[in-house]
Design a protein around this motif. Structure first.
Motif, PDB file in Angstrom:
ATOM      1  N   ASP A 153       0.831  -1.199   0.000  1.00 21.22           N
ATOM      2  CA  ASP A 153       0.000   0.000   0.000  1.00 21.22           C
ATOM      3  C   ASP A 153       0.871   1.257   0.000  1.00 21.22           C
ATOM      4  O   ASP A 153       1.914   1.303   0.657  1.00 21.22           O
ATOM      5  CB  ASP A 153      -0.908   0.022   1.230  1.00 21.22           C
ATOM      6  CG  ASP A 153      -2.239  -0.667   0.951  1.00 21.22           C
ATOM      7  OD1 ASP A 153      -2.389  -1.213  -0.156  1.00 21.22           O
ATOM      8  OD2 ASP A 153      -3.105  -0.668   1.842  1.00 21.22           O
ATOM      9  N   THR A 216     -17.490   5.587  -9.958  1.00 17.72           N
ATOM     10  CA  THR A 216     -16.903   4.274 -10.223  1.00 17.72           C
ATOM     11  C   THR A 216     -15.421   4.219  -9.890  1.00 17.72           C
ATOM     12  O   THR A 216     -14.916   3.191  -9.429  1.00 17.72           O
ATOM     13  CB  THR A 216     -17.093   3.900 -11.703  1.00 17.72           C
ATOM     14  OG1 THR A 216     -16.526   4.927 -12.528  1.00 17.72           O
ATOM     15  CG2 THR A 216     -18.576   3.753 -12.028  1.00 17.72           C
ATOM     16  N   ASP A 217     -14.687   5.300 -10.140  1.00 16.71           N
ATOM     17  CA  ASP A 217     -13.244   5.320  -9.878  1.00 16.71           C
ATOM     18  C   ASP A 217     -12.972   5.701  -8.425  1.00 16.71           C
ATOM     19  O   ASP A 217     -13.535   6.679  -7.912  1.00 16.71           O
ATOM     20  CB  ASP A 217     -12.537   6.318 -10.802  1.00 16.71           C
ATOM     21  CG  ASP A 217     -12.644   5.921 -12.259  1.00 16.71           C
ATOM     22  OD1 ASP A 217     -12.672   4.702 -12.527  1.00 16.71           O
ATOM     23  OD2 ASP A 217     -12.707   6.822 -13.114  1.00 16.71           O
ATOM     24  N   TYR A 218     -12.092   4.945  -7.798  1.00 22.79           N
ATOM     25  CA  TYR A 218     -11.770   5.252  -6.411  1.00 22.79           C
ATOM     26  C   TYR A 218     -11.027   6.584  -6.305  1.00 22.79           C
ATOM     27  O   TYR A 218     -11.265   7.370  -5.399  1.00 22.79           O
ATOM     28  CB  TYR A 218     -10.930   4.125  -5.805  1.00 22.79           C
ATOM     29  CG  TYR A 218     -10.481   4.429  -4.394  1.00 22.79           C
ATOM     30  CD1 TYR A 218     -11.399   4.513  -3.351  1.00 22.79           C
ATOM     31  CD2 TYR A 218      -9.134   4.659  -4.110  1.00 22.79           C
ATOM     32  CE1 TYR A 218     -11.003   4.811  -2.052  1.00 22.79           C
ATOM     33  CE2 TYR A 218      -8.725   4.961  -2.815  1.00 22.79           C
ATOM     34  CZ  TYR A 218      -9.656   5.034  -1.796  1.00 22.79           C
ATOM     35  OH  TYR A 218      -9.263   5.337  -0.525  1.00 22.79           O
ATOM     36  N   ILE A 219     -10.112   6.850  -7.263  1.00 19.15           N
ATOM     37  CA  ILE A 219      -9.373   8.110  -7.291  1.00 19.15           C
ATOM     38  C   ILE A 219      -9.603   8.774  -8.648  1.00 19.15           C
ATOM     39  O   ILE A 219      -9.453   8.136  -9.700  1.00 19.15           O
ATOM     40  CB  ILE A 219      -7.849   7.903  -7.081  1.00 19.15           C
ATOM     41  CG1 ILE A 219      -7.577   7.403  -5.665  1.00 19.15           C
ATOM     42  CG2 ILE A 219      -7.097   9.203  -7.338  1.00 19.15           C
ATOM     43  CD1 ILE A 219      -7.826   8.425  -4.577  1.00 19.15           C
ATOM     44  N   THR A 220      -9.965  10.037  -8.627  1.00 20.82           N
ATOM     45  CA  THR A 220     -10.080  10.842  -9.836  1.00 20.82           C
ATOM     46  C   THR A 220      -8.988  11.912  -9.794  1.00 20.82           C
ATOM     47  O   THR A 220      -8.859  12.632  -8.805  1.00 20.82           O
ATOM     48  CB  THR A 220     -11.452  11.527  -9.938  1.00 20.82           C
ATOM     49  OG1 THR A 220     -12.490  10.541  -9.822  1.00 20.82           O
ATOM     50  CG2 THR A 220     -11.589  12.261 -11.257  1.00 20.82           C
ATOM     51  N   ALA A 232     -10.808  11.407  -3.847  1.00 16.31           N
ATOM     52  CA  ALA A 232     -11.225  10.052  -3.480  1.00 16.31           C
ATOM     53  C   ALA A 232     -12.742   9.945  -3.531  1.00 16.31           C
ATOM     54  O   ALA A 232     -13.469  10.919  -3.293  1.00 16.31           O
ATOM     55  CB  ALA A 232     -10.721   9.717  -2.076  1.00 16.31           C
ATOM     56  N   SER A 233     -13.245   8.753  -3.826  1.00 18.31           N
ATOM     57  CA  SER A 233     -14.680   8.522  -3.981  1.00 18.31           C
ATOM     58  C   SER A 233     -15.325   8.207  -2.626  1.00 18.31           C
ATOM     59  O   SER A 233     -14.868   7.334  -1.888  1.00 18.31           O
ATOM     60  CB  SER A 233     -14.919   7.366  -4.943  1.00 18.31           C
ATOM     61  OG  SER A 233     -16.271   6.980  -4.930  1.00 18.31           O
ATOM     62  N   TYR A 234     -16.386   8.970  -2.298  1.00 21.60           N
ATOM     63  CA  TYR A 234     -17.249   8.672  -1.155  1.00 21.60           C
ATOM     64  C   TYR A 234     -18.539   8.138  -1.767  1.00 21.60           C
ATOM     65  O   TYR A 234     -19.556   8.819  -1.852  1.00 21.60           O
ATOM     66  CB  TYR A 234     -17.488   9.951  -0.356  1.00 21.60           C
ATOM     67  CG  TYR A 234     -17.977   9.746   1.068  1.00 21.60           C
ATOM     68  CD1 TYR A 234     -17.073   9.684   2.122  1.00 21.60           C
ATOM     69  CD2 TYR A 234     -19.338   9.653   1.355  1.00 21.60           C
ATOM     70  CE1 TYR A 234     -17.508   9.535   3.428  1.00 21.60           C
ATOM     71  CE2 TYR A 234     -19.776   9.496   2.657  1.00 21.60           C
ATOM     72  CZ  TYR A 234     -18.863   9.439   3.693  1.00 21.60           C
ATOM     73  OH  TYR A 234     -19.302   9.294   4.980  1.00 21.60           O
ATOM     74  N   SER A 235     -18.464   6.897  -2.255  1.00 17.45           N
ATOM     75  CA  SER A 235     -19.478   6.374  -3.147  1.00 17.45           C
ATOM     76  C   SER A 235     -20.734   5.910  -2.410  1.00 17.45           C
ATOM     77  O   SER A 235     -20.687   5.511  -1.254  1.00 17.45           O
ATOM     78  CB  SER A 235     -18.897   5.211  -3.957  1.00 17.45           C
ATOM     79  OG  SER A 235     -19.860   4.673  -4.815  1.00 17.45           O
ATOM     80  N   ASP A 240     -21.881  -0.733  -1.311  1.00 19.36           N
ATOM     81  CA  ASP A 240     -20.862   0.072  -0.651  1.00 19.36           C
ATOM     82  C   ASP A 240     -21.312   0.397   0.771  1.00 19.36           C
ATOM     83  O   ASP A 240     -22.475   0.247   1.125  1.00 19.36           O
ATOM     84  CB  ASP A 240     -20.628   1.365  -1.449  1.00 19.36           C
ATOM     85  CG  ASP A 240     -19.325   2.026  -1.058  1.00 19.36           C
ATOM     86  OD1 ASP A 240     -18.455   1.325  -0.519  1.00 19.36           O
ATOM     87  OD2 ASP A 240     -19.177   3.234  -1.300  1.00 19.36           O
TER      88      ASP A 240
END
Length: 649
Positions: A153, A216-220, A232-235, A240
């Motif tokens: 990580d 959909t993408d975790y990081i944009t 970062a995605s707060y989906s 989820d």
């Protein structure tokens, strides 16, 4: 027809050329972007296949360190190719990268750390403390803590800062809990109007940057965000963590910033939002448990980004709270207009970072949120060394090819990591440090004297002794210079008049002994002052020691004579009594020894006569007697001593 066909070919060729040029331009990073793959081996640069940006080796940005690769089993799981290599720094307490910058320009700096068990020591999983310091310039940016961290990580650190000079430094500091390393380093220029609370006194590190909705993408990041900020995605996707009662709202319409909004958040980031089921009235965003962040020690500033995406009934109003404290009451987002809210200068100490958006009584719709940024305060309390001093010292370092592990980053600041051999003036706390002493004695310097020294206007003491410097002495016209030690080199050129005048005026202590220039000179600056200083004590010792010895001998002689005289006087006092002088009592003779026994060593005085003292005595038969001892001065005068000498009482 042939002409027409030829024209078509020309047009086709021109279009292809334009297309190729467009592709090539598109492949280049935006102006001012710097992408560094730390520890890159075998190649100097490559193009990242995902970002379409060029990454370069870190060789030109840093000195020292060791290049490594993560273990092969972790390469497949790293986020980007630039995480497969790294540079570690086992030597030196501070090692710095120096990146070119424009003074006064605002930048985003990002450093990424992926361990990948490169050293095969499994340091992130062995239970020990694994952490090191991360500095932006001369101030602490953050701490990289890899203790109990997943091996593959990445730890990502971002800071927004203002460059104070023509370069900005990123430094890794060894805290004694693991060898510092870095995988990649990126610099992104920002508009000067962006993040208005960032200035030369205040930088901010990124705590979190979030976008909400069905993502959909975790990081944009780039190219969606032209400044390459990580969102970062707060989906709220199905399955989820954040789903019902939360719902996603989105639009494809273009969004515009309201006047005064200078955060430049892309429309694509804000075209999605998170709201809540109409049966509920509040949204809670909890950010307390972010990894590699210690929220209890941070002073946080939230920035909320809103735009209304509902076109049919835009009656939406809500209150915004931060950790229970009211921030913005009765806020109503504008439809398709971007509004960014933050409290200027409000960096508050918080044990937890959580935010509540609560619907007001007169609102027909529940709250929504499009994006959120949270930054932690980085106080830029340490001042960097005078930029000219830094430049001249780096010129000296380059000219003499000095390789010193301590000569990294700023020469004077922070004080605990100042360069060895330099003395800096910190007396004025509100002003930048200045270099006042440079000691490069016995440093293997060769060639001519560096001109850079003469430009350091605060320099007071320059020691370049015991090197191999050659040639002439430059015109060091520094009024601040008090000591110039050039002894034991190979200097043979003339001494400039400007230096001689300062020496003659007593303003400069010049030391040139041990140079060819002094072969035929007897001037004070050509004398070995070290030997002179040593000779003075030797001369004093050579003079003082004999005097002391003679004085002791004389004293001992005088003392011996006094003792001998006293002993002689004592012997004379009692010599007459030591003789076997006959004394008669009842026709009996007594010696002096017997008299001492009789009188118990002349202990008891019973009287004094005209010629001496009378002592009490006892004979062996018990008879008491009186013994008169004649005084020495009266012997000659006495005519009746013997008859009076002893008698029985």
């Amino acid at each position: 027809m042939a002409i027409g066909f030829g024209r078509k070919l020309i047009w086709i060729f021109a279009l292809l050329l334009i297309l190729v040029m467009t592709i090539q331009v598109r492949a280049q990073p935006p102006p001012g972007f710097i992408n560094i793959d730390c520890g890159l081996k075998n190649v100097s640069a490559y193009q990242d296949p995902t970002l379409k940006m060029r990454y370069s080796s870190d060789d030109e940005f840093v000195e020292g360190g060791e290049k490594h690769e993560v273990l092969p089993e972790f390469m497949a799981s790293t986020a980007d190719d630039n995480q497969n290599t790294l540079r570690s720094f086992p030597d030196g307490s501070r090692n710095c990268y120096t990146l070119p910058s424009t003074p006064g320009k605002k930048y985003l700096l990002r450093a990424i750390f992926t361990y990948g068990n490169y050293d095969r020591l499994n340091k992130t999983q062995d239970g020990s403390l694994f952490r090191f310091g991360l500095y932006v310039g001369v101030n602490l940016w953050d701490t990289v803590d890899l203790s109990n961290w997943r091996t593959d990580d990445a730890v990502i650190k971002e800071v927004l800062t203002v460059a104070t000079g023509s370069s900005v430094s990123v430094c890794l500091v060894n805290l004694g809990s693991g060898i510092p390393f870095i995988s990649s380093l990126e610099l992104r220029p920002l508009l000067d109007t962006m993040y208005p609370f960032v200035n030369t006194s205040v930088s901010v590190s990124n705590f979190i940057r979030l976008r909400f909705g069905n993502i959909t993408d975790y990081i944009t990041r780039y190219p969606t965000d032209s400044y390459d900020r990580f969102w970062a995605s707060y989906s709220v996707q199905k399955g989820d963590l954040y789903q019902y009662p939360y719902i996603s709202v989105d639009t494809s319409d273009n969004l515009e910033n309201l006047p005064g909004n200078e955060f430049k958040v892309p429309s694509a980031i804000l075209q999605n939002a998170m709201s809540i089921d109409t049966n509920n009235s509040s949204i809670t965003v909890i950010l307390a448990s972010l990894a590699n962040k210690d929220a209890k020690t941070l002073k946080l500033l939230p920035i909320f980004h809103f735009t209304e995406l509902n076109g049919s009934n835009p009656n939406r109003r809500f209150n915004i709270y931060s950790a229970g404290e009211g921030l913005f009451p009765g806020f109503s987002p504008s439809r398709l207009k971007v509004d960014s809210l933050y409290k200027s200068g409000l960096f508050k100490q918080k044990g937890d970072a959580y935010f509540i958006l609560n619907k007001t009584a007169d609102s027909s719709l529940p709250p929504l949120i499009n994006a959120l940024e949270v930054y932690a305060l980085v106080v830029m309390e340490n001042l960097t060394t005078d930029s000219d001093d830094v430049k001249y010292m780096k010129d000296v370092k380059e000219q003499y090819n000095l390789v010193r592990t301590s000569w990294n980053g700023d020469p004077c600041s922070p004080i605990e990591y100042s360069w060895k051999g330099l003395t800096c003036d910190y007396s004025k706390s509100n002003q930048i440090p200045r270099i006042i002493t440079v000691n490069l004695s016995s440093s293997g310097l060769g060639g001519g004297l560096a001109i850079s020294f003469m430009n350091m206007t605060s320099l007071e003491n320059l020691d370049l002794s015991h090197n191999n410097l050659t040639g002439a002495i430059p015109e060091y016209q520094l009024k601040s210079l008090k000591v110039l030690n050039l002894s034991n080199n190979k200097l043979d050129g003339p001494i400039p008049d400007s230096i001689l005048q300062r020496v003659q005026a007593g303003l400069l202590d010049l030391r040139l002994e041990g140079n060819p220039i002094c072969s035929n000179k007897k001037d004070t600056y050509c004398l070995d002052k070290t030997k002179k200083r040593k000779a003075t004590p030797i001369l004093l010792i050579a003079v003082i020691v004999p005097v002391v010895l003679i004085s002791l001998l004389v004293g001992m002689c005088i003392l011996w004579k006094l003792l001998w005289k006293e002993k002689s006087t004592y012997n004379e006092d009692y010599a007459i009594y030591e003789e076997e002088t006959p004394l008669y009592i009842d026709n009996r003779r007594f010696t002096y020894a017997e008299l001492k026994l009789i009188t118990n060593n002349f202990q008891t005085i019973v009287g004094k006569g005209g010629f001496g003292i009378v002592y009490h005595g006892i004979l062996e038969n018990g008879d008491e007697v009186a013994v008169k001892v004649l005084m020495e001065t009266s012997i000659a005068e006495s005519t009746d001593f013997l008859p009076e000498e002893t008698y029985v009482v």
